[in-house]
Design a protein around this motif. Structure first.
Motif, PDB file in Angstrom:
ATOM      1  N   ALA A 116     -12.483  -4.307  75.153  1.00 41.35           N
ATOM      2  CA  ALA A 116     -12.717  -3.167  74.266  1.00 41.35           C
ATOM      3  C   ALA A 116     -11.651  -2.094  74.413  1.00 41.35           C
ATOM      4  CB  ALA A 116     -14.104  -2.578  74.545  1.00 41.35           C
ATOM      5  N   GLU A 117     -11.099  -1.928  75.596  1.00 40.02           N
ATOM      6  CA  GLU A 117     -10.099  -0.891  75.851  1.00 40.02           C
ATOM      7  C   GLU A 117      -8.817  -1.108  75.049  1.00 40.02           C
ATOM      8  OE1 GLU A 117     -12.397  -1.350  79.781  1.00 40.02           O
ATOM      9  OE2 GLU A 117     -11.892  -2.538  78.000  1.00 40.02           O
ATOM     10  N   TRP A 118      -8.621  -2.289  74.513  1.00 36.49           N
ATOM     11  CA  TRP A 118      -7.399  -2.593  73.755  1.00 36.49           C
ATOM     12  C   TRP A 118      -7.599  -2.518  72.243  1.00 36.49           C
ATOM     13  CZ3 TRP A 118      -6.195  -7.750  76.782  1.00 36.49           C
ATOM     14  CH2 TRP A 118      -5.807  -7.427  78.100  1.00 36.49           C
ATOM     15  N   ALA A 119      -8.772  -2.164  71.804  1.00 35.66           N
ATOM     16  CA  ALA A 119      -9.114  -2.299  70.385  1.00 35.66           C
ATOM     17  C   ALA A 119      -8.254  -1.458  69.458  1.00 35.66           C
ATOM     18  CB  ALA A 119     -10.592  -1.940  70.178  1.00 35.66           C
ATOM     19  N   ASP A 120      -7.737  -0.338  69.943  1.00 37.54           N
ATOM     20  CA  ASP A 120      -7.057   0.603  69.057  1.00 37.54           C
ATOM     21  C   ASP A 120      -5.554   0.688  69.277  1.00 37.54           C
ATOM     22  OD1 ASP A 120      -9.481   1.320  67.840  1.00 37.54           O
ATOM     23  OD2 ASP A 120      -9.917   2.750  69.448  1.00 37.54           O
ATOM     24  N   ASP A 121      -4.963  -0.304  69.951  1.00 38.44           N
ATOM     25  CA  ASP A 121      -3.504  -0.287  70.116  1.00 38.44           C
ATOM     26  C   ASP A 121      -2.970  -1.712  70.054  1.00 38.44           C
ATOM     27  OD1 ASP A 121      -3.383  -1.444  72.887  1.00 38.44           O
ATOM     28  OD2 ASP A 121      -4.400   0.422  73.419  1.00 38.44           O
ATOM     29  N   ALA A 122      -1.683  -1.864  70.273  1.00 40.08           N
ATOM     30  CA  ALA A 122      -1.026  -3.157  70.075  1.00 40.08           C
ATOM     31  C   ALA A 122      -1.527  -4.238  71.021  1.00 40.08           C
ATOM     32  CB  ALA A 122       0.492  -2.990  70.233  1.00 40.08           C
ATOM     33  N   ARG A 123      -2.166  -3.842  72.110  1.00 44.54           N
ATOM     34  CA  ARG A 123      -2.683  -4.835  73.053  1.00 44.54           C
ATOM     35  C   ARG A 123      -3.824  -5.669  72.457  1.00 44.54           C
ATOM     36  NH1 ARG A 123      -4.005  -0.999  78.000  1.00 44.54           N
ATOM     37  NH2 ARG A 123      -4.853   0.160  76.211  1.00 44.54           N
ATOM     38  N   ARG A 124      -4.388  -5.211  71.338  1.00 43.55           N
ATOM     39  CA  ARG A 124      -5.469  -5.965  70.709  1.00 43.55           C
ATOM     40  C   ARG A 124      -5.000  -7.338  70.226  1.00 43.55           C
ATOM     41  NH1 ARG A 124      -3.811  -2.146  67.036  1.00 43.55           N
ATOM     42  NH2 ARG A 124      -3.190  -2.914  64.964  1.00 43.55           N
TER      43      ARG A 124
END
Length: 346
Positions: free
Chosen positions: A93-101
């Motif tokens: 969930a911590e990656w949902a809003d950046d390129a790591r998604r």
């Protein structure tokens, strides 16, 4: 003084004496560091089992990075259940809003996430892994690993990282339970590992370590007896336990043992002996299909399937070496293991 041999088999099969396998003496010789235990299985039977003085079946031996291969086996169980998808974005969930998604589960398993992880820093205390395991990250190791930014596009390059496998352990835990209570999380993981992997494989000595948040330290720390490390090697042959139980799905095991796009000698959290470069497990020795779980300080669980040299007779070999050898001696350990393996199977 010659170290004691617990079991050295000249096996009798159907009344025919099998030529004893090569001696494990080279694995206990000077220049090998501290070899503590060696196990050799040929076609599922114990051919040699040997401990250094002071070690026995009463001991559990630390995995170090051999734990990564076991973590991948557990991920495969959740993929088989349809609860995780190999090529979907990793459920972090911590990656949902950046390129790591864009990071997929496959890329994490292949050590190609693109995250800014440093396994071995200069000086050594600057290693991300050392900091998390032994200094300031012990209360929530996965959170520290997840928080790292990208340094490369996901899937672009290989970078070996124990922090990556910590993220896989955290994904397993979050898939099993919504609880944030460390004891609940650890119990859910332990129960799943027991039910889906350890008990079906006949493993009885496994001791899993968890951080302060209840995340299994799946990149680095679990403990098992020598025989049970041999059972992990048996699973790496064809996914079956010694009694024939299919523990790991054939398709998942094939994924773990297939070369990854960014490193032809690394599969899904598993090291490979694929031909073509000096960084194969044992260049020029043993079958190309040989695979291994490897750990810090010279831990090896090696699985090879092929034929008896010079014949068409099928043969499988599992070779386990456990101990403590510093980095400057590890090349000699690997060479000795290759020398023991090579005459057994091709």
């Amino acid at each position: 003084m010659r170290l004691p041999i617990v079991l050295f088999a000249a096996l009798m099969l159907g009344g025919t004496t099998v030529v004893p396998p090569p001696s494990t003496d080279p694995l206990f010789a000077a220049g090998q560091g501290e070899t503590r235990g060696v196990l050799m299985l040929i076609d599922g039977r114990v051919a040699q089992k040997r401990y250094a003085p002071g070690y026995s079946d009463a001991n559990r031996f630390i995995s170090w990075s051999m734990a990564k291969t076991i973590t991948a086996m557990l991920v495969g169980e959740l993929v088989a259940d349809g609860r995780l998808q190999l090529d979907a974005p990793a459920p972090v969930a911590e990656w949902a809003d950046d390129a790591r998604r864009r990071i997929t589960l496959r890329q994490l398993l292949h050590m190609a996430s693109g995250l800014d992880h440093t396994e071995v820093g200069e000086p050594i205390e600057n290693s991300d892994t050392n900091q998390i395991l032994f200094v300031g990250g012990t209360q929530d190791m996965a959170a520290r690993a997840i928080a790292k930014p990208l340094e490369a596009a996901p899937g672009q390059r290989f970078e070996y990282s124990s922090m990556t496998t910590l993220i896989l352990s955290e994904i397993i835990t979050r898939t099993l339970t919504d609880s944030r209570e460390p004891r609940v999380r650890a119990a859910a993981y332990r129960r799943f590992a027991e039910e889906r992997l350890l008990r079906p494989a006949g493993i009885t000595t496994a001791f899993l370590e968890f951080d302060g948040a209840g995340t299994q330290i799946g990149g680095s720390i679990l403990h098992m007896g020598l025989d049970d490390w041999g059972r992990i090697g048996t699973l790496l042959l064809d996914g079956r336990a010694a009694d024939g139980t299919q523990v790991i799905a054939p398709g998942w095991l094939a994924f773990m043992k297939a070369p990854s796009p960014t490193n032809g000698h690394y599969g899904g959290q598993t090291w490979l002996n694929t031909a073509g470069a000096d960084d194969a497990l044992f260049p020029g020795k043993g079958p190309d299909t040989t695979v291994a779980a490897l750990g810090h300080l010279g831990q090896y669980v090696i699985a090879a399937r092929g034929t008896v040299p010079g014949t068409a007779t099928p043969r499988s070999v599992v070779l386990v070496r456990l101990g403590k050898t510093q980095d400057d001696q590890l090349a000699a350990v690997r060479a000795a293991l290759g020398d023991v393996l090579d005459p057994l199977v091709e």
